[in-house]
Write a protein that holds these residues in place. Structure first.
Motif, mmCIF file in Angstrom:
data_model
loop_
_atom_site.group_PDB
_atom_site.id
_atom_site.type_symbol
_atom_site.label_atom_id
_atom_site.label_comp_id
_atom_site.label_asym_id
_atom_site.label_seq_id
_atom_site.Cartn_x
_atom_site.Cartn_y
_atom_site.Cartn_z
ATOM 1 N N LEU A 457 2.919 53.772 -7.310
ATOM 2 C CA LEU A 457 3.162 54.975 -8.091
ATOM 3 C C LEU A 457 2.794 54.760 -9.554
ATOM 4 O O LEU A 457 2.179 55.631 -10.202
ATOM 5 C CB LEU A 457 4.632 55.379 -7.955
ATOM 6 C CG LEU A 457 5.031 56.733 -8.554
ATOM 7 C CD1 LEU A 457 4.279 57.862 -7.852
ATOM 8 C CD2 LEU A 457 6.530 56.931 -8.445
ATOM 9 N N SER A 458 3.145 53.584 -10.089
ATOM 10 C CA SER A 458 2.823 53.260 -11.479
ATOM 11 C C SER A 458 1.312 53.220 -11.694
ATOM 12 O O SER A 458 0.794 53.762 -12.676
ATOM 13 C CB SER A 458 3.462 51.926 -11.856
ATOM 14 O OG SER A 458 3.070 51.509 -13.140
ATOM 15 N N ARG A 459 0.586 52.603 -10.770
ATOM 16 C CA ARG A 459 -0.873 52.511 -10.910
ATOM 17 C C ARG A 459 -1.518 53.885 -10.814
ATOM 18 O O ARG A 459 -2.500 54.166 -11.508
ATOM 19 C CB ARG A 459 -1.439 51.581 -9.838
ATOM 20 C CG ARG A 459 -1.020 50.129 -10.007
ATOM 21 C CD ARG A 459 -1.858 49.231 -9.134
ATOM 22 N NE ARG A 459 -1.359 47.866 -9.137
ATOM 23 C CZ ARG A 459 -1.991 46.843 -8.563
ATOM 24 N NH1 ARG A 459 -3.125 47.048 -7.937
ATOM 25 N NH2 ARG A 459 -1.479 45.635 -8.599
ATOM 26 N N LEU A 460 -1.003 54.743 -9.924
ATOM 27 C CA LEU A 460 -1.564 56.085 -9.813
ATOM 28 C C LEU A 460 -1.326 56.889 -11.080
ATOM 29 O O LEU A 460 -2.205 57.656 -11.528
ATOM 30 C CB LEU A 460 -0.944 56.808 -8.608
ATOM 31 C CG LEU A 460 -1.810 56.862 -7.338
ATOM 32 C CD1 LEU A 460 -2.037 55.450 -6.798
ATOM 33 C CD2 LEU A 460 -1.149 57.727 -6.269
ATOM 34 N N GLN A 461 -0.159 56.726 -11.676
ATOM 35 C CA GLN A 461 0.130 57.437 -12.928
ATOM 36 C C GLN A 461 -0.785 56.965 -14.044
ATOM 37 O O GLN A 461 -1.305 57.779 -14.826
ATOM 38 C CB GLN A 461 1.594 57.226 -13.308
ATOM 39 C CG GLN A 461 2.577 57.948 -12.395
ATOM 40 C CD GLN A 461 4.021 57.603 -12.697
ATOM 41 O OE1 GLN A 461 4.303 56.659 -13.451
ATOM 42 N NE2 GLN A 461 4.956 58.354 -12.114
ATOM 43 N N VAL A 462 -0.995 55.654 -14.142
ATOM 44 C CA VAL A 462 -1.906 55.107 -15.157
ATOM 45 C C VAL A 462 -3.319 55.630 -14.933
ATOM 46 O O VAL A 462 -4.022 56.033 -15.875
ATOM 47 C CB VAL A 462 -1.876 53.564 -15.133
ATOM 48 C CG1 VAL A 462 -2.988 53.000 -16.028
ATOM 49 C CG2 VAL A 462 -0.524 53.038 -15.573
ATOM 50 N N ARG A 463 -3.765 55.645 -13.683
ATOM 51 C CA ARG A 463 -5.111 56.124 -13.382
ATOM 52 C C ARG A 463 -5.254 57.600 -13.725
ATOM 53 O O ARG A 463 -6.279 58.042 -14.263
ATOM 54 C CB ARG A 463 -5.419 55.899 -11.895
ATOM 55 C CG ARG A 463 -6.888 56.131 -11.526
ATOM 56 C CD ARG A 463 -7.137 55.848 -10.070
ATOM 57 N NE ARG A 463 -6.484 56.855 -9.240
ATOM 58 C CZ ARG A 463 -6.382 56.767 -7.917
ATOM 59 N NH1 ARG A 463 -6.843 55.680 -7.295
ATOM 60 N NH2 ARG A 463 -5.786 57.719 -7.224
ATOM 61 N N THR A 464 -4.211 58.397 -13.440
ATOM 62 C CA THR A 464 -4.240 59.826 -13.766
ATOM 63 C C THR A 464 -4.302 60.048 -15.262
ATOM 64 O O THR A 464 -5.069 60.902 -15.748
ATOM 65 C CB THR A 464 -3.001 60.526 -13.180
ATOM 66 O OG1 THR A 464 -2.933 60.277 -11.780
ATOM 67 C CG2 THR A 464 -3.053 62.010 -13.442
ATOM 68 N N GLU A 465 -3.534 59.292 -16.023
ATOM 69 C CA GLU A 465 -3.548 59.404 -17.477
ATOM 70 C C GLU A 465 -4.904 59.038 -18.050
ATOM 71 O O GLU A 465 -5.433 59.707 -18.962
ATOM 72 C CB GLU A 465 -2.468 58.504 -18.080
ATOM 73 C CG GLU A 465 -1.050 58.990 -17.808
ATOM 74 C CD GLU A 465 -0.013 57.988 -18.272
ATOM 75 O OE1 GLU A 465 -0.436 56.934 -18.820
ATOM 76 O OE2 GLU A 465 1.187 58.242 -18.095
ATOM 77 N N ASN A 466 -5.528 58.011 -17.522
ATOM 78 C CA ASN A 466 -6.865 57.594 -17.979
ATOM 79 C C ASN A 466 -7.896 58.686 -17.689
ATOM 80 O O ASN A 466 -8.792 58.930 -18.505
ATOM 81 C CB ASN A 466 -7.280 56.292 -17.305
ATOM 82 C CG ASN A 466 -6.434 55.110 -17.797
ATOM 83 O OD1 ASN A 466 -5.877 55.154 -18.885
ATOM 84 N ND2 ASN A 466 -6.370 54.056 -16.993
ATOM 85 N N GLU A 467 -7.764 59.325 -16.507
ATOM 86 C CA GLU A 467 -8.706 60.373 -16.168
ATOM 87 C C GLU A 467 -8.559 61.572 -17.096
ATOM 88 O O GLU A 467 -9.537 62.215 -17.473
ATOM 89 C CB GLU A 467 -8.502 60.796 -14.702
ATOM 90 C CG GLU A 467 -8.941 59.744 -13.705
ATOM 91 C CD GLU A 467 -8.621 60.142 -12.270
ATOM 92 O OE1 GLU A 467 -7.932 61.181 -12.088
ATOM 93 O OE2 GLU A 467 -9.026 59.409 -11.344
#
Length: 470
Positions: A457-467
């Motif tokens: 979940l943490s990695r998906l949130q980071v990836r979403t923020e970067n996008e």
């Protein structure tokens, strides 16, 4: 819908096989009716025809009951499984009891009318010039290399792709062992003496061993196609699955036809060459009885391993021979070992918390189970959820035991998904990938599952923020 089709197919094949096996018992087979030798002049007599008529009437009612029992396939769970188990057991028991009752009446009629006894063979001749080594050299053993090589290829592919032997690989290893046992058994078939002509004896024995070798090859060769098909089922579209099922049914039909045709042709040649021999005093009919799969022969006084019974396969095994008893023990041990590994071993691993292990790397989620190893690219994951309970689903192609679930399943809405689950250890992680595939997995330790979910979940949130920033 899929599970209903599978259950109906199973019921029709299972019930139809037993119905046919016992229906033909009312026919004359090798001068016997219900495994009782009936003199030619008494076959059309009223008492005999009455016994046959009563038997066929009962079998027709059994057939009607079996067709009506197919309604059980539409029952909801768990009643459908209870019903299928009960019907499967009754399918084995009921026709056997009907056949035994008819056989008992026929024996009573034989005793009342004092029909002549037909005994086993006594004065055997032996052709001492036959060389079993030379005869064995004629067996095309090299044909069996084809299924062995294919099965080894499947095992090697699983090791290279998954770094682990999965269930299909274990099946391939088991089939390699079966193939080796069949080759050994064909080589160990004893030579028979059919007549006083040495050349005819040798030709018939070569023909007989070639027949067994070809029949064994016809049985193991299609398994190669099935194993390869099962290995590729995960990447197969639904239409490919059904085409594979249809092809396998055609192959099984062709194999059965070839074996029956080839065997009957040889039995006709063999019968023409056999010499008449004297008989013992005992009544051979007393050693025929009805087991689970139709008429069986159990005569410790008869040295022959295979006995002509006149049915579609031509011969049955003399269960009283020592080699048969050893083979049964070996089969039961192999059967117990195979299903022990399949069912008991996962329970043992579950108790030690070694049934399913999940681990995260920079790029992948690794799921390692007792019989599988799977990885999911983290960049391909779109959504992730933590579930306390699995939603209703049915198994399509995979394994479902009390300890674990793995393979392809179908949700209530018809959507396909993959499961790699330690069944007794919620919660479960559900992910959806970029190609809209749903995958459910967990660790057999609750905290590890929760930690894995938190990291994903943490990695998906980071990836979403970067996008969003980009």
């Amino acid at each position: 819908m899929f599970i209903i089709i599978v259950l109906l197919s199973y019921h029709l094949v299972w019930f139809g096989s037993f119905f046919y096996i016992y229906w033909i018992e009312a026919r004359e087979k090798n001068e016997r009716i219900f495994s009782v030798t009936v003199p030619e002049e008494r076959k059309s007599s009223e008492p005999v025809q009455q016994i046959i008529g009563e038997y066929r009437k009962k079998m027709k009612w059994f057939g009607v009951a079996g067709c009506l029992a197919s309604v059980c396939c539409f029952f909801p769970e768990p009643y459908v499984w209870i019903g299928m188990i009960v019907i499967s057991i009754l399918t084995m028991i009921v026709p056997r009891q009907i056949a035994r009752a008819a056989q008992k009446k026929m024996r009573e009629q034989k005793k009342a009318e004092q029909w002549s006894k037909i005994g086993a063979k006594q004065n055997y001749q032996f052709d001492l010039q036959m060389d079993w080594k030379r005869i064995n050299r004629k067996i095309p053993w090299y044909l069996f290399l084809i299924p062995v090589i294919v099965h080894l290829g499947v095992v090697g592919w699983e090791i290279s792709y998954y770094d682990h032997i999965q269930m299909i690989g274990m099946m391939a290893i088991f089939l390699i062992a079966v193939t080796m046992i069949l080759i050994f058994c064909v080589y160990r078939i004893p030579n028979h003496t059919y007549c006083s002509d040495h050349e005819k004896n040798e030709d018939l024995n070569i023909h007989r061993k070639m027949l067994w070798a070809q029949n064994c090859f016809d049985m193991v060769a299609p398994e190669c196609i099935i194993i390869v098909w099962l290995e590729g089922i995960d990447w197969m579209p639904i239409w490919g699955f059904w085409i594979g099922i249809a092809i396998h049914m055609v192959i099984v039909g062709v194999v059965c036809f070839r074996i029956i045709k080839r065997t009957n042709e040889f039995l006709q040649i063999e019968a023409a060459q056999r010499k008449a021999e004297e008989t013992f005093e005992y009544d051979e009919d007393e050693f025929w009885y009805y087991g689970i799969f139709g008429a069986s022969y159990n005569n410790p006084y008869d040295p022959e391993l295979l006995k002509t019974n006149g049915n579609q396969m031509g011969q049955t095994i003399n269960l009283a021979r020592p080699i048969v008893k050893k083979a049964v023990v070996l089969f039961l041990l192999a059967f117990t070992l195979f299903f022990g590994v399949l069912l008991v071993y996962p329970v043992y691993l579950d108790q030690r918390h070694e049934l399913v292990e999940i681990a995260l790397t920079e790029e992948k989620v690794w799921i390692k189970g007792a019989f599988y190893k799977k990885n999911i690219l983290i960049n391909s994951i779109q959504t992730v959820e933590l579930l306390d309970k699995l939603m209703p689903m049915v198994r399509v192609a995979g394994t479902a035991t009390t300890a674990y679930l793995s393979g392809n399943f179908e949700l209530e809405n018809g959507e396909r998904c993959k499961l790699y689950i330690a069944r007794k250890h919620p919660p479960y992680i559900a992910v959806t990938t970029t190609d809209n595939k749903k995958i459910f997995f967990n660790d057999d330790e609750e905290q590890k599952t929760k930690d894995c979910y938190a990291q994903l979940l943490s990695r998906l949130q980071v990836r979403t923020e970067n996008e969003v920033i980009q």
